[in-house]
Design an enzyme around this catalytic site. Structure first.
Site, PDB file in Angstrom:
ATOM      1  N   SER A 184       0.938  -1.158   0.022  1.00 57.66           N
ATOM      2  CA  SER A 184       0.148   0.111   0.088  1.00 57.66           C
ATOM      3  C   SER A 184       0.930   1.281  -0.047  1.00 57.66           C
ATOM      4  O   SER A 184       1.973   1.318   0.501  1.00 57.66           O
ATOM      5  CB  SER A 184      -0.862  -0.015   1.314  1.00 57.66           C
ATOM      6  OG  SER A 184      -1.503   1.368   1.419  1.00 57.66           O
ATOM      7  N   TYR A 244      -0.844  -1.063  10.433  1.00 62.90           N
ATOM      8  CA  TYR A 244      -1.158  -1.166   9.141  1.00 62.90           C
ATOM      9  C   TYR A 244       0.116  -0.760   8.312  1.00 62.90           C
ATOM     10  O   TYR A 244       0.742  -1.347   7.412  1.00 62.90           O
ATOM     11  CB  TYR A 244      -2.345  -0.574   8.683  1.00 62.90           C
ATOM     12  CG  TYR A 244      -2.670  -0.681   7.120  1.00 62.90           C
ATOM     13  CD1 TYR A 244      -3.195  -1.945   6.605  1.00 62.90           C
ATOM     14  CD2 TYR A 244      -2.430   0.316   6.210  1.00 62.90           C
ATOM     15  CE1 TYR A 244      -3.497  -2.203   5.608  1.00 62.90           C
ATOM     16  CE2 TYR A 244      -2.736   0.059   4.893  1.00 62.90           C
ATOM     17  CZ  TYR A 244      -3.479  -1.326   4.453  1.00 62.90           C
ATOM     18  OH  TYR A 244      -3.811  -1.308   3.064  1.00 62.90           O
TER      19      TYR A 244
END
Length: 237
Positions: free
Chosen positions: A141, A157
């Site tokens: 990401s 994350y």
């Protein structure tokens, strides 16, 4: 591009990008192995692919559990004898301000996103090294990319996604001796349920189908120049 008769494992295949990727690869002739936590959605994807004439096998399991991942690769080995492509798509996001971060949340995110990617890469690497060929594509990401805007509550994350990118880099180096190609895709906002949970205010331009098309290109011989690459996908939101 053709995936005809190629065996492809796709994790997190019950919805979102995983589902779109499974459907696209099956459409192009692949035998897709759908790996996800137990869910009615998993069987729905398998049934839909078969209804359209594709080939799919759904296997339920948790990518953070070593025994589940080992069972996945043993099943693929016994049924097909080889593995051509692994798409490591499964992941979770849990928002928590760092001052309130608890060990359980941290471990759950890292176990699923980073440990799970490691376990699946290891299983694929062992099969692909023996057969002297293969492609591994990991999903990271922009949250794990240095210098890109970060958002509060996403520490676990972000760390997990940065770890996936780093793991990909070294696997691309070690994979060269076995003709294993490894790369990572780092998208920004993609219109999935996960995005709605993490950042409901964002309206993403990129759809799961858009991302699936990129993964198909990278898995095919057309993507052979991207070994070790971290492909950052900036989209408007």
């Amino acid at each position: 591009m053709s995936m005809k008769d190629r065996v492809v494992i796709i994790t997190g295949a019950s919805r979102g990008t995983g589902r779109a990727t499974a459907e696209l690869f099956a459409k192009h002739g692949a035998q897709v192995v759908l790996f996800s936590r137990p869910s009615p959605h998993l069987q729905e994807v398998e049934a839909e692919i078969k209804r359209k004439g594709g080939r799919a096998l759904a296997i339920a399991g948790d990518i953070s559990r070593e025994e589940d991942v080992e069972a996945l690769f043993q099943k693929v080995r016994s049924l097909y004898g080889h593995l051509d492509v692994l798409i490591n798509n499964a992941g979770i996001v849990m928002k928590r301000p760092f001052v309130e971060m608890d060990i359980a949340t941290w471990d759950q995110v890292l176990d699923t996103n980073l440990r799970g990617t490691f376990l699946c890469c290891r299983g694929a690497f062992q099969m692909m090294a023996a057969q002297q060929q293969g492609v591994i594509i990991n999903l990271s990401s922009l949250s794990g990319v240095k210098g890109v805007e970060k958002f509060p509550g996403m520490s676990a994350y972000n760390v997990s996604k940065a770890g996936i990118a780093s793991l990909t880099e070294i696997l691309a180096v070690e994979g060269k001796a076995y003709n294993i190609r490894v790369c990572v895709v780092s998208p920004g906002a993609v219109a999935t349920e996960m995005l709605q949970q993490a950042a409901p205010h964002l309206k993403a331009d990129m759809t799961p189908q858009n991302l699936a098309e990129i993964l198909l290109f990278l898995s095919d011989d057309s993507g052979r120049m991207f070994n070790g690459s971290n492909i950052e996908l900036f989209t408007n939101a």
